[in-house]
Structures are given as C-alpha cells and as structure tokens.
Design a protein around this motif. Structure first.
Motif: not given
Length: 196
Positions: A52-55, A41-47, A63-72
């Motif tokens: 954060q890589t999740l299995t 997952l990347y927080s901004e568009p276009h990678y 989304v907050s549990e991943t440590g990212l503010p949002r998923v772009g």
C-alpha cells in the motif's frame, strides 16, 4: 463562414494555451514535491506480500486503516532537488496569446501573425532539449519518513520517556526490508517529509 486562416489561428492559440496550462501544472508539481512524496508499506519482510502506498498525512493513522494486517517492510520515496533554468516564461507567453486573440478579434492579421510568431519562437526554445538540463541543488533534496507507534501517538516530555523502559516509537528514515519486532508491535504510523 469562418475562413481557413482563422481556423488555423484559433487552433494554434488553443494549442499554445494547452502547453501553457500543462507547463503551469508541471511547475507546481516541481515546486511542491513534499505534497507528492509517500511511503510504500509491505505486509511481509523483504518487500513481499500486499503493498500500500500512502502519501503524506497530517494526522497519524492506525495500521488497520491502511488495509494491511501488519507492516513488515517499508520503502521511502526521495525527491532529488534540482531546478531548471526558466525555459518558459508564462506571463510573457500568456501576453502573446492574449495579444494574438485581440488582434484576431479586431481583424488585425499582421499583429496576430507577429504575436503568433513570437509565441511559436518561445515554444520552440522551451522544447529545445538543450534547455532541459537540470541544475543539481542538494539543499532541495527531500525524502519521506515514517514513525511507527506502539500505542496511540502521544508526545511525552523527555523525563517521561526516561522513566519508561521501551521507546514508544521507531523512526524509519531509509528503506527497511525487515522491521524486526516492530512488525507486530506497530499499531499507528505517522508520515512526514524531511531533508536528508
């Protein structure tokens, strides 16, 4: 005092046991690839931005549990299915190692030499690059996917979905450089594995 031949035989047995254990771990990883697939997952568009890589998880997470503010943007992982011919028969190799150990304990050097020779021949054939060729099987292909949820995940009936104006989830099945409105709308995500 331990003789030099015995030290060499014990070192050979230990190295063969290490190769067998490593081969077993490798085969377990090859036979259960879906346990190791994930998504990035990347927080901004276009990678761009934080990643954060999740299995694969059994339950949806916020989304907050991943440590990212949002998923772009999202990259999914793929495993191309294939199988290798049996290059290392583990029960046979273990039998030779066990036979070599018992021969050494009973001071039967000829039996230990023969078992060690058989185990070495098996290892030589397993390490031959011609035996590493993988056969391709498209039925074994798997890839990860993500379901983004706008609210807490629920599994409503189809008639309940028909009454609401917007779909409460969005499935990401391939690499997606820009999630559009789902960048701000996604609150929960659910990981899974599918066959393409």
């Amino acid at each position: 005092m331990v003789k030099r031949r015995t030290k060499l035989a014990m070192a050979a047995i230990a190295s063969i046991g290490g190769v067998i254990a490593g081969g077993r771990l490798y085969l377990r990883h090859q036979l259960e690839p879906e346990k190791y697939l994930g998504v990035t997952l990347y927080s901004e568009p276009h990678y761009r931005g934080r990643s954060q890589t999740l299995t694969r998880a059994d339950t949806p997470c916020s989304v907050s549990e991943t440590g990212l503010p949002r998923v772009g943007s999202i990259r999914v992982q793929r495993y191309t299915g294939g199988f290798r011919p049996a290059v290392l028969e583990l029960p046979l190799a273990w039998g030779w190692v066990r036979s070599s150990i018992t021969s050494l304990i009973s001071r039967d050097l000829e039996g230990a030499r023969e078992s060690g020779s058989n185990a070495a021949d098996l290892m030589r054939s397993a390490l031959d690059p011609r035996s590493w060729h993988a056969e391709r099987d498209p039925a074994l292909d798997v890839q990860s996917w993500v379901r983004l949820w706008a609210d807490r995940p629920t599994y409503p009936a189809d008639d309940e979905l028909a009454g609401s104006g917007e779909q409460p989830w969005y499935d990401v099945l391939t690499d997606t450089p820009d999630l559009g409105p789902w960048t701000t709308r996604a609150r929960y995500l659910e990981l899974g594995v599918r066959t393409p």
